[in-house]
Design a protein around this motif. Sequence first.
Motif: not given
Length: 233
Positions: A175-184
């Motif tokens: 989840a951590h990585h999905w949300l970071i990449l989505h925000g970026r």
Amino acid sequence: MKRADVVELFSRLRELDPHPTTELDYTTPFELLVAVVLSAQATDVGVNKATRKLYPVANTPQAILDLGEEGLKRYISTIGLFNAKAKNVIALCRILVEQYGGEVPRTREALEALPGVGRKTANVVLNTAFGHPTIAVDTHIFRVSNRTGLAPGKDVRAVEDKLEKTVPPEFKQDAHHWLILHGRYVCKARKPDCPQCVIRDLCRYKDKTPAEPERKKAAPQKTAAKKPKRRLG
């Protein structure tokens, strides 16, 4: 956000990227730890440029100690706050050598006791290096969690606590990585790319950006007919 919507949200992000990971370059837990410390108020791209020069020369606590603080600064001087970061990295390397045999500790308490390491950095290392289902909330995750209604909160710890309760167990590791990449790359700070967002129908953000209207092709310009030249004489 309803639980069914949360499951659908992460299912779509997983379908787009089944095996997400950090964009920081690393090969060992120690390299990751140093990279995350250096990444505070800096971009992953900038950190990677610096560590690509640093790690071939020094990628262990002892090797960086041997460089010394001034020697380390020469490699990371392009990164913001490099003076303070060099001091912290040297200090944490000394603790790793003296207390942990040069190894990165695997507990939150030990990690957070290291200079320059806060809760977010500890969560990244625990998740990415050691496989713990922790969620590190940075500015991207904070923004996405609040905009979408996934886990709204006034500060990063409030968002983290809410995500811990909201994210289903099957998605927590990534989840951590999905949300970071989505925000970026999609839910960007200044102008989110809502038309291209795969979770836009689940999102609670009121000010979604509209699709760009298709530009009509300009009609060919009419040119005045040329008058025949008059012959003289």
